[in-house]
Write an enzyme that holds these catalytic residues in place. Structure first.
Site, PDB file in Angstrom:
ATOM      1  N   ASP A  86       7.758  -5.235 -17.650  1.00 48.63           N
ATOM      2  CA  ASP A  86       7.332  -4.216 -17.600  1.00 48.63           C
ATOM      3  C   ASP A  86       5.843  -3.924 -17.979  1.00 48.63           C
ATOM      4  O   ASP A  86       4.997  -4.054 -19.072  1.00 48.63           O
ATOM      5  CB  ASP A  86       8.316  -3.385 -18.264  1.00 48.63           C
ATOM      6  CG  ASP A  86       7.548  -1.672 -19.460  1.00 48.63           C
ATOM      7  OD1 ASP A  86       6.963  -1.065 -18.898  1.00 48.63           O
ATOM      8  OD2 ASP A  86       8.994  -1.264 -19.870  1.00 48.63           O
ATOM      9  N   LEU A  87       4.359  -3.669 -17.060  1.00 48.97           N
ATOM     10  CA  LEU A  87       3.747  -2.508 -16.489  1.00 48.97           C
ATOM     11  C   LEU A  87       2.717  -2.067 -18.343  1.00 48.97           C
ATOM     12  O   LEU A  87       2.055  -2.608 -18.966  1.00 48.97           O
ATOM     13  CB  LEU A  87       3.359  -2.745 -16.020  1.00 48.97           C
ATOM     14  CG  LEU A  87       3.541  -3.155 -14.433  1.00 48.97           C
ATOM     15  CD1 LEU A  87       2.882  -2.919 -13.208  1.00 48.97           C
ATOM     16  CD2 LEU A  87       3.060  -5.111 -14.605  1.00 48.97           C
ATOM     17  N   LYS A 142      -6.595  -0.914  -1.721  1.00 51.80           N
ATOM     18  CA  LYS A 142      -6.915   0.327  -2.388  1.00 51.80           C
ATOM     19  C   LYS A 142      -5.670   1.135  -2.701  1.00 51.80           C
ATOM     20  O   LYS A 142      -4.827   0.893  -1.861  1.00 51.80           O
ATOM     21  CB  LYS A 142      -8.002   0.306  -0.492  1.00 51.80           C
ATOM     22  CG  LYS A 142      -6.934   0.860   1.055  1.00 51.80           C
ATOM     23  CD  LYS A 142      -7.274   0.788   1.892  1.00 51.80           C
ATOM     24  CE  LYS A 142      -7.693   2.747   2.709  1.00 51.80           C
ATOM     25  NZ  LYS A 142      -6.375   2.789   2.903  1.00 51.80           N
ATOM     26  N   ASP A 171     -10.508  -4.780   1.448  1.00 48.33           N
ATOM     27  CA  ASP A 171     -10.573  -3.438   2.567  1.00 48.33           C
ATOM     28  C   ASP A 171     -10.079  -4.871   3.844  1.00 48.33           C
ATOM     29  O   ASP A 171     -11.083  -5.539   4.348  1.00 48.33           O
ATOM     30  CB  ASP A 171     -11.927  -3.583   3.182  1.00 48.33           C
ATOM     31  CG  ASP A 171     -11.913  -2.266   4.057  1.00 48.33           C
ATOM     32  OD1 ASP A 171     -11.725  -2.494   5.065  1.00 48.33           O
ATOM     33  OD2 ASP A 171     -12.087  -1.444   3.625  1.00 48.33           O
ATOM     34  N   HIS A 172      -8.886  -4.106   4.405  1.00 47.52           N
ATOM     35  CA  HIS A 172      -8.789  -5.877   5.234  1.00 47.52           C
ATOM     36  C   HIS A 172      -9.080  -5.653   6.684  1.00 47.52           C
ATOM     37  O   HIS A 172      -8.847  -6.451   7.525  1.00 47.52           O
ATOM     38  CB  HIS A 172      -6.690  -5.043   4.833  1.00 47.52           C
ATOM     39  CG  HIS A 172      -5.996  -4.226   6.247  1.00 47.52           C
ATOM     40  ND1 HIS A 172      -6.426  -2.676   5.829  1.00 47.52           N
ATOM     41  CD2 HIS A 172      -5.760  -3.724   7.361  1.00 47.52           C
ATOM     42  CE1 HIS A 172      -5.542  -1.776   6.091  1.00 47.52           C
ATOM     43  NE2 HIS A 172      -5.792  -2.861   7.756  1.00 47.52           N
ATOM     44  N   LYS A 176     -10.160  -8.379   9.635  1.00 50.55           N
ATOM     45  CA  LYS A 176      -9.873  -8.588  10.537  1.00 50.55           C
ATOM     46  C   LYS A 176     -10.798  -9.611  11.704  1.00 50.55           C
ATOM     47  O   LYS A 176     -12.197  -9.599  11.277  1.00 50.55           O
ATOM     48  CB  LYS A 176     -10.164  -7.312  11.117  1.00 50.55           C
ATOM     49  CG  LYS A 176      -9.030  -6.525  10.641  1.00 50.55           C
ATOM     50  CD  LYS A 176      -8.692  -5.445  12.076  1.00 50.55           C
ATOM     51  CE  LYS A 176      -7.739  -4.096  11.156  1.00 50.55           C
ATOM     52  NZ  LYS A 176      -6.150  -4.012  11.878  1.00 50.55           N
ATOM     53  N   GLU A 210      -4.735   5.835  16.075  1.00 46.90           N
ATOM     54  CA  GLU A 210      -3.486   5.473  15.786  1.00 46.90           C
ATOM     55  C   GLU A 210      -2.406   5.910  16.317  1.00 46.90           C
ATOM     56  O   GLU A 210      -2.545   7.395  16.846  1.00 46.90           O
ATOM     57  CB  GLU A 210      -3.514   5.157  14.011  1.00 46.90           C
ATOM     58  CG  GLU A 210      -3.676   4.198  12.858  1.00 46.90           C
ATOM     59  CD  GLU A 210      -3.407   3.936  11.352  1.00 46.90           C
ATOM     60  OE1 GLU A 210      -2.535   3.514  11.478  1.00 46.90           O
ATOM     61  OE2 GLU A 210      -3.840   5.313  11.489  1.00 46.90           O
ATOM     62  N   ASP A 229      -8.166   8.597   3.771  1.00 44.03           N
ATOM     63  CA  ASP A 229      -7.489   6.656   3.065  1.00 44.03           C
ATOM     64  C   ASP A 229      -8.845   5.401   4.687  1.00 44.03           C
ATOM     65  O   ASP A 229      -8.087   4.744   4.422  1.00 44.03           O
ATOM     66  CB  ASP A 229      -6.361   7.002   4.163  1.00 44.03           C
ATOM     67  CG  ASP A 229      -5.174   6.550   4.857  1.00 44.03           C
ATOM     68  OD1 ASP A 229      -4.821   5.204   4.018  1.00 44.03           O
ATOM     69  OD2 ASP A 229      -4.598   6.443   5.888  1.00 44.03           O
ATOM     70  N   HIS A 234     -12.404   1.522   5.280  1.00 46.83           N
ATOM     71  CA  HIS A 234     -12.304   0.781   6.998  1.00 46.83           C
ATOM     72  C   HIS A 234     -13.402   1.451   7.535  1.00 46.83           C
ATOM     73  O   HIS A 234     -14.622   0.239   8.290  1.00 46.83           O
ATOM     74  CB  HIS A 234     -11.367   0.942   7.552  1.00 46.83           C
ATOM     75  CG  HIS A 234     -10.153   1.034   6.548  1.00 46.83           C
ATOM     76  ND1 HIS A 234     -10.260  -0.546   5.758  1.00 46.83           N
ATOM     77  CD2 HIS A 234      -9.151   1.204   6.502  1.00 46.83           C
ATOM     78  CE1 HIS A 234      -8.781   0.265   5.134  1.00 46.83           C
ATOM     79  NE2 HIS A 234      -8.298   0.752   5.655  1.00 46.83           N
ATOM     80  N   LYS A 334      -3.883  10.355  13.240  1.00 46.24           N
ATOM     81  CA  LYS A 334      -3.158   9.735  13.713  1.00 46.24           C
ATOM     82  C   LYS A 334      -2.261   9.973  14.395  1.00 46.24           C
ATOM     83  O   LYS A 334      -3.001  10.826  15.205  1.00 46.24           O
ATOM     84  CB  LYS A 334      -1.795   9.937  12.226  1.00 46.24           C
ATOM     85  CG  LYS A 334      -2.365   9.648  10.464  1.00 46.24           C
ATOM     86  CD  LYS A 334      -1.302   7.974  11.043  1.00 46.24           C
ATOM     87  CE  LYS A 334      -2.272   7.560   9.008  1.00 46.24           C
ATOM     88  NZ  LYS A 334      -2.012   5.863   9.229  1.00 46.24           N
TER      89      LYS A 334
HETATM   90  C1  BG6 Z   1      -4.839   1.658   5.311  1.00 43.97           C
HETATM   91  C2  BG6 Z   1      -4.166   2.740   6.221  1.00 43.97           C
HETATM   92  O1  BG6 Z   1      -5.521   1.381   5.101  1.00 43.97           O
HETATM   93  O2  BG6 Z   1      -4.460   1.057   7.266  1.00 43.97           O
HETATM   94  C3  BG6 Z   1      -3.093   3.149   6.455  1.00 43.97           C
HETATM   95  O3  BG6 Z   1      -3.960   3.279   4.742  1.00 43.97           O
HETATM   96  C4  BG6 Z   1      -3.192   3.031   8.310  1.00 43.97           C
HETATM   97  O4  BG6 Z   1      -2.940   5.378   6.839  1.00 43.97           O
HETATM   98  C5  BG6 Z   1      -3.517   1.516   8.073  1.00 43.97           C
HETATM   99  O5  BG6 Z   1      -2.273   2.947   8.945  1.00 43.97           O
HETATM  100  C6  BG6 Z   1      -4.205   0.875   9.037  1.00 43.97           C
HETATM  101  O6  BG6 Z   1      -4.149  -1.167   9.141  1.00 43.97           O
HETATM  102  P1  BG6 Z   1      -4.187  -1.758  10.797  1.00 43.97           P
HETATM  103  O7  BG6 Z   1      -4.798  -2.478  10.399  1.00 43.97           O
HETATM  104  O8  BG6 Z   1      -3.093  -1.364  10.990  1.00 43.97           O
HETATM  105  O9  BG6 Z   1      -5.423  -0.531  11.938  1.00 43.97           O
END
Ligand code: BG6
Length: 481
Positions: A86-87, A142, A171-172, A176, A210, A229, A234, A334
């Site tokens: 339980d955090l 994030k 930041d994914h 990439k 997207e 977002d 990104h 989106k």
């Molecule tokens: C996330 C956002 O950081 O990145 C999402 O919160 C978004 O809304 C997603 O869909 C997109 O990531 P990717 O790698 O699928 O382009």
């Protein structure tokens, strides 16, 4: 090297959708260092086996190429354990510390895959029980804050327990493969550097489109919007990688210092330039991939009169000697026409055209998804006797084909980097705060603006004002060419 990787939010979407599959891929590729323990932490009572079953059942929803067979899962799951926590209870952190200390792994990575409002509390408790020694790294997902003040507050609390080099902000997009290749293209090759400047480049376009809508995340999304977002993190991170000066070394801080300089050089927004240079949109019902889809206001958990933006296009400049006057267009949304992320570097046309009928110029397209690669668009002579002597052709580099067995997904790379302590692809707190500082005037101007976002039909490229933004400078978005 032994390591412990702890997932707070161990039963959450991020963990089973992204993190566990990425680790599994790393294991499958033989890249996950041996001697690791993976610990899922969540609120409910369950045994290790129940947790393994929980994860296994969910993996059926993961891309089939990334799904383990039963045997593979059994081998992988042997290193997985579960712990109820339980955090909000300090005692539970004491128990976690004992679990970690009992083994004394070389490296401990604490991944906060929880709702961000828990970060301050968790970091504080981790510091209090001493789970912040020099071998510990904390990974923060994030959204890191909602605006500059909240980001600064999170950083203040994190800093009270962890040194900057221990706090890894994800930041994914930086993970990439195309982003790695952008760095290699720019700093591993001499070819482009003399051209990488205002004298040769007409404009740069960064698109993260997207085709999906907000799905079941309507409530989160409505509090966030496309600017927070996607643009604040990104898109701006991609911009820094394109525009930064060559760093003195491949050292994480050498790179991050240069990225920070770019963020500080971005042309600041004021109320009137927001009206002129930023377009916000919201999708209406339309068709995506031939299927009818609902408008944003009809998505689940979205308030009926929401003014949240699902699309942003903006024009900015990097105010320094290299880039003065070159427009950088950033765009995300989106329910756009397709899932497509790329950076297009449009070069200037030849100064004195001698071939009739040719208006095109060279461009370099860095493709992030759906596939990643590079395209260099040139003009070539097509036969003879034609009135248009030159035709566009492209030199294509498909990294999936060039390095078929070497492809590493974004989360796989970032998790491996977190374990080995390579910080290049994580965002430093000053970068993150500077990015917030830059987007804040846009948020403020929107909060005072009564017109709200412009509607666009789902399945298109956003509101017409987005094309007009680029057309004003005499350019077009890449897909309009
Ligand atoms: C996330 C956002 O950081 O990145 C999402 O919160 C978004 O809304 C997603 O869909 C997109 O990531 P990717 O790698 O699928 O382009």
């Amino acid at each position: 090297m032994s390591f412990d990787l702890v997932f707070f939010g161990g039963t959450g979407d991020l963990t089973w959708r992204k993190l566990i599959p990425a680790l599994f891929q790393a294991a499958r590729h033989g890249k996950l260092p041996p001697g690791g323990r993976l610990l899922g932490v969540a609120r409910d009572e369950r045994s290790d086996d129940e947790y393994r079953r929980f994860i296994r059942e969910r993996l059926v929803e993961v891309d089939s190429a990334k799904r383990p067979t039963d045997d593979e899962f059994a081998r992988f799951a042997a290193q997985m354990q579960y712990r109820r926590m339980d955090l909000s209870r300090p005692d539970d952190y004491v128990g976690l510390k004992q679990w970690v200390d009992a083994r004394g792994a070389d490296t401990v990575v604490l991944y906060l895959a929880t709702s961000p409002h828990l970060f301050p509390q968790v970091c504080e408790q981790l510091g209090r029980v001493g789970l912040n020694g020099p071998n510990v790294r904390v990974v923060l997902e994030k959204p890191l804050g909602h605006d500059l003040a909240s980001a600064q507050e999170i950083n203040r609390v994190v800093r009270a327990s962890f040194a900057e080099r221990q706090a890894l902000r994800i930041d994914h997009y930086l993970g990439k493969p195309a982003v790695q290749n952008l760095t290699a293209l720019r700093f591993g090759n001499a070819l482009f550097e003399p051209l990488w400047r205002r004298e040769s480049i007409a404009n740069i376009q960064i698109t993260i489109a997207e085709s999906i809508g907000v799905g079941t995340r309507g409530d989160f999304y409505d509090r966030t919007g496309a600017l927070r977002d996607m643009i604040q993190n990104h898109a701006l991170q991609l911009l820094t990688m394109i525009a930064m000066e060559p760093p003195a070394s491949a050292d994480a801080d050498a790179i991050r210092d240069e990225k920070l300089k770019v963020l500080k050089s971005l042309k600041p927004f004021a109320a009137e330039s927001v009206g002129r240079d930023v377009v916000r949109g919201q999708y209406k019902a339309g068709n995506v991939d031939g299927q009818p889809v609902a408008g944003y206001l009809d998505e689940v958990k979205v308030p009926a009169a929401s003014r949240c933006e699902t699309f942003v296009a903006l024009r900015t400049e990097v105010q320094n000697w290299r880039w003065a006057g070159v427009p950088f267009y950033l765009r995300t949304g989106k329910r756009l026409a397709s899932r497509d992320a790329n950076i297009v570097v449009n070069f200037r046309p030849v100064p004195h055209p001698i071939f009739p009928g040719t208006t095109r110029a060279n461009k370099l397209v860095i493709k992030l998804q759906p596939e990643d690669g590079l395209e260099l668009h040139l003009l070539a002579a097509k036969g003879t006797g034609s009135s248009e002597l030159l035709s566009p052709v492209s030199l294509d580099l498909d990294f999936d084909k060039a390095f078929p067995s070497e492809r590493v997904g974004a989360y796989e790379r970032l998790l491996l980097d977190a374990i080995t302590g390579r910080l290049n692809l994580f965002v430093r707190s000053d970068e993150q705060e500077q990015a917030w500082r830059w987007v804040e005037p846009i948020l403020e101007a929107w909060s005072r603006d009564t017109t709200g976002p412009r509607p666009y039909v789902a399945g298109t490229w956003g509101p017409p004002a987005s094309s007009a933004l680029v057309a004003r400078d005499g350019f077009v978005w890449d897909e309009e060419e």
